[in-house]
Motif scaffolding. Structure first.
Motif, PDB file in Angstrom:
ATOM      1  N   CYS A  63       0.826  -1.387  -0.523  1.00 52.97           N
ATOM      2  CA  CYS A  63       0.287   0.028  -0.026  1.00 52.97           C
ATOM      3  C   CYS A  63       0.832   1.133   0.016  1.00 52.97           C
ATOM      4  CB  CYS A  63      -1.433   0.319   1.302  1.00 52.97           C
ATOM      5  SG  CYS A  63      -1.747   1.187   1.506  1.00 52.97           S
ATOM      6  N   ASP A  64       0.852   1.715  -0.709  1.00 51.10           N
ATOM      7  CA  ASP A  64       1.089   3.314  -1.331  1.00 51.10           C
ATOM      8  C   ASP A  64       0.327   4.880  -0.454  1.00 51.10           C
ATOM      9  OD1 ASP A  64       1.993   5.942  -1.271  1.00 51.10           O
ATOM     10  OD2 ASP A  64       2.829   5.781  -3.583  1.00 51.10           O
ATOM     11  N   VAL A  65      -0.051   4.690   0.548  1.00 50.04           N
ATOM     12  CA  VAL A  65      -0.852   5.956   0.989  1.00 50.04           C
ATOM     13  C   VAL A  65      -1.229   7.035   1.032  1.00 50.04           C
ATOM     14  CG1 VAL A  65      -0.623   4.753   3.793  1.00 50.04           C
ATOM     15  CG2 VAL A  65       0.733   6.946   3.159  1.00 50.04           C
ATOM     16  N   THR A  66      -0.284   6.920   0.003  1.00 51.27           N
ATOM     17  CA  THR A  66      -0.429   8.891  -0.801  1.00 51.27           C
ATOM     18  C   THR A  66      -1.583   8.381  -1.830  1.00 51.27           C
ATOM     19  OG1 THR A  66       1.352   8.574  -2.923  1.00 51.27           O
ATOM     20  CG2 THR A  66       1.749   9.247  -0.554  1.00 51.27           C
ATOM     21  N   VAL A  67      -1.675   7.203  -2.327  1.00 51.49           N
ATOM     22  CA  VAL A  67      -2.745   6.352  -3.561  1.00 51.49           C
ATOM     23  C   VAL A  67      -3.382   6.267  -2.941  1.00 51.49           C
ATOM     24  CG1 VAL A  67      -3.178   5.272  -5.389  1.00 51.49           C
ATOM     25  CG2 VAL A  67      -0.938   5.600  -4.729  1.00 51.49           C
ATOM     26  N   ALA A  68      -5.265   6.773  -3.118  1.00 54.11           N
ATOM     27  CA  ALA A  68      -6.411   7.328  -2.304  1.00 54.11           C
ATOM     28  C   ALA A  68      -6.953   5.618  -2.223  1.00 54.11           C
ATOM     29  CB  ALA A  68      -7.702   8.077  -2.857  1.00 54.11           C
ATOM     30  N   GLU A  69      -6.861   4.825  -4.073  1.00 53.18           N
ATOM     31  CA  GLU A  69      -6.923   3.169  -4.025  1.00 53.18           C
ATOM     32  C   GLU A  69      -6.267   2.208  -2.842  1.00 53.18           C
ATOM     33  OE1 GLU A  69      -8.436   5.902  -6.585  1.00 53.18           O
ATOM     34  OE2 GLU A  69      -6.682   5.596  -6.252  1.00 53.18           O
ATOM     35  N   VAL A 112       6.310  15.773   1.588  1.00 57.16           N
ATOM     36  CA  VAL A 112       6.150  15.505   2.545  1.00 57.16           C
ATOM     37  C   VAL A 112       4.839  16.039   2.631  1.00 57.16           C
ATOM     38  CG1 VAL A 112       6.699  16.483   5.296  1.00 57.16           C
ATOM     39  CG2 VAL A 112       8.396  16.415   3.696  1.00 57.16           C
ATOM     40  N   MET A 113       3.895  17.165   2.318  1.00 54.53           N
ATOM     41  CA  MET A 113       3.135  16.376   2.872  1.00 54.53           C
ATOM     42  C   MET A 113       2.024  15.903   1.674  1.00 54.53           C
ATOM     43  SD  MET A 113       3.090  19.942   4.860  1.00 54.53           S
ATOM     44  CE  MET A 113       0.952  20.690   4.096  1.00 54.53           C
ATOM     45  N   ASP A 114       2.303  15.286   1.037  1.00 52.92           N
ATOM     46  CA  ASP A 114       1.959  13.762   0.191  1.00 52.92           C
ATOM     47  C   ASP A 114       1.197  12.808   1.591  1.00 52.92           C
ATOM     48  OD1 ASP A 114       0.401  13.537  -1.642  1.00 52.92           O
ATOM     49  OD2 ASP A 114       1.579  12.758  -2.797  1.00 52.92           O
ATOM     50  N   THR A 115       2.600  12.454   1.640  1.00 55.80           N
ATOM     51  CA  THR A 115       2.674  11.205   2.688  1.00 55.80           C
ATOM     52  C   THR A 115       2.019  11.511   4.187  1.00 55.80           C
ATOM     53  OG1 THR A 115       4.910  10.994   1.750  1.00 55.80           O
ATOM     54  CG2 THR A 115       4.043   9.324   4.004  1.00 55.80           C
ATOM     55  N   ASN A 116       3.195  12.540   4.917  1.00 54.39           N
ATOM     56  CA  ASN A 116       2.092  12.714   6.375  1.00 54.39           C
ATOM     57  C   ASN A 116       0.802  13.428   6.315  1.00 54.39           C
ATOM     58  OD1 ASN A 116       4.879  12.447   6.702  1.00 54.39           O
ATOM     59  ND2 ASN A 116       5.376  14.302   7.318  1.00 54.39           N
ATOM     60  N   VAL A 117       0.554  14.349   4.929  1.00 59.46           N
ATOM     61  CA  VAL A 117      -1.265  14.201   5.454  1.00 59.46           C
ATOM     62  C   VAL A 117      -2.224  14.327   4.433  1.00 59.46           C
ATOM     63  CG1 VAL A 117      -2.624  16.605   5.402  1.00 59.46           C
ATOM     64  CG2 VAL A 117      -0.035  16.673   5.878  1.00 59.46           C
ATOM     65  N   ARG A 118      -1.654  14.507   3.470  1.00 59.54           N
ATOM     66  CA  ARG A 118      -2.805  13.353   2.323  1.00 59.54           C
ATOM     67  C   ARG A 118      -2.981  12.114   2.836  1.00 59.54           C
ATOM     68  NH1 ARG A 118      -6.075  14.807  -2.001  1.00 59.54           N
ATOM     69  NH2 ARG A 118      -4.619  16.350  -2.237  1.00 59.54           N
ATOM     70  N   GLY A 119      -1.104  11.535   3.062  1.00 58.49           N
ATOM     71  CA  GLY A 119      -2.169  10.090   3.215  1.00 58.49           C
ATOM     72  C   GLY A 119      -2.838   9.906   4.131  1.00 58.49           C
ATOM     73  N   VAL A 120      -2.656  10.621   5.785  1.00 60.46           N
ATOM     74  CA  VAL A 120      -3.763  10.763   6.407  1.00 60.46           C
ATOM     75  C   VAL A 120      -5.037  10.506   6.390  1.00 60.46           C
ATOM     76  CG1 VAL A 120      -4.632  11.218   9.291  1.00 60.46           C
ATOM     77  CG2 VAL A 120      -1.686  10.930   8.963  1.00 60.46           C
ATOM     78  N   TRP A 121      -5.045  11.822   5.155  1.00 59.27           N
ATOM     79  CA  TRP A 121      -6.965  11.823   4.834  1.00 59.27           C
ATOM     80  C   TRP A 121      -6.947  10.622   4.307  1.00 59.27           C
ATOM     81  CZ3 TRP A 121     -10.330  15.411   4.751  1.00 59.27           C
ATOM     82  CH2 TRP A 121     -11.126  15.445   3.650  1.00 59.27           C
TER      83      TRP A 121
END
Length: 253
Positions: A63-69, A112-121
């Motif tokens: 899983c890559d958390v930056t990818v919503a799917e 950094v924002m993509d992984t740490n924030v969008r990833g959590v989102w």
């Protein structure tokens, strides 16, 4: 094996190393059925086999958390594998470069924002949906002391970890009456690949940070996992929207 998380199905992102891998071990020792999620399949497979060899129930999903799917697929996998999702530790993160703000590139900020924030989102949405369907659950997001205070030459990281605190509090408020608790752990300096990289590229940094920490040391990642395990458990049913520093007293300074 203890019973803090006995029988609970728990998803751990960023489980291939550092705090994520240590937390997965703690959760398994506490009786959880653990789903490991990260990008590095070889490490996930090895950890899953290690846990199963110790008598735990464990499975993994790339899983890559930056990818919503990918996040949706990880949650679906956890539900399909263990019948429900009781808990989630959203731990996947990226440290980025220690660079003065005016010299920091957009590429660093974006990563950094993509992984740490969008990833959590990306993870929160399917996790909450699964827990609402299953009658409730508990989520712990991994922020940082950098989500509570400032650290020099790490503006993107500080901004991202403050955003994780905001997401935690917003989700906790929104779903409190629906049986979903959302909290965050805020680790201080902890042995991991991220900190090893930072310390390796910045001689003297570890000594400086430890000198600012009342306990005067770097945390073992299992110590963060133990805090997350308690927050995920049923031992603290009235705890939600809380950001717990696990930092040897750093933020008290």
């Amino acid at each position: 094996m203890s019973d803090l998380l006995n029988g609970k199905s728990v998803l751990v992102t960023g489980a291939s190393s550092g705090i994520g891998a240590a937390a997965a071990r703690v959760f398994a020792q506490e009786g959880a059925r653990v789903v490991l999620a990260a990008r590095r399949e070889d490490r996930l497979a090895a950890l899953a086999e290690e846990l199963k060899g110790q008598g735990a129930e464990a499975a993994y999903v790339v899983c890559d958390v930056t990818v919503a799917e990918d996040a949706v697929r990880a949650v679906d996998f956890a539900v399909e594998t263990f019948g429900r999702l009781d808990g989630a530790f959203n731990n996947a993160g990226l440290g980025g470069d220690r660079t003065p703000l005016h010299l920091m590139g957009d590429d660093v900020y974006d990563a950094v924002m993509d992984t740490n924030v969008r990833g959590v989102w990306n993870c929160l949405r399917p996790e909450i949906a699964a827990m609402l369907e299953g009658g409730g659950g508990s989520i712990v997001n991994n922020s940082s002391v950098g989500g509570l205070v400032a650290i020099p030459a790490a503006a993107a990281y500080i901004a991202a970890k403050h955003a994780v605190v905001g997401l935690t509090r917003a989700a906790a408020d929104e779903y409190a009456k629906q049986g979903v608790r959302v909290n965050a752990v805020a680790p201080g300096t902890t042995r991991s690949e991220i900190t090893a990289d930072w310390f390796g590229r910045n001689p003297g940094l570890e000594e400086m940070v430890n000198g600012m920490t009342p306990q005067g040391r770097t945390a073992d990642p299992a110590e963060i996992g133990a805090a997350a395990a308690w927050m995920l458990s049923d031992r603290c049913p009235f705890l939600t929207g809380t950001v717990m520093p696990v930092d040897g007293g750093f933020v008290n300074q």
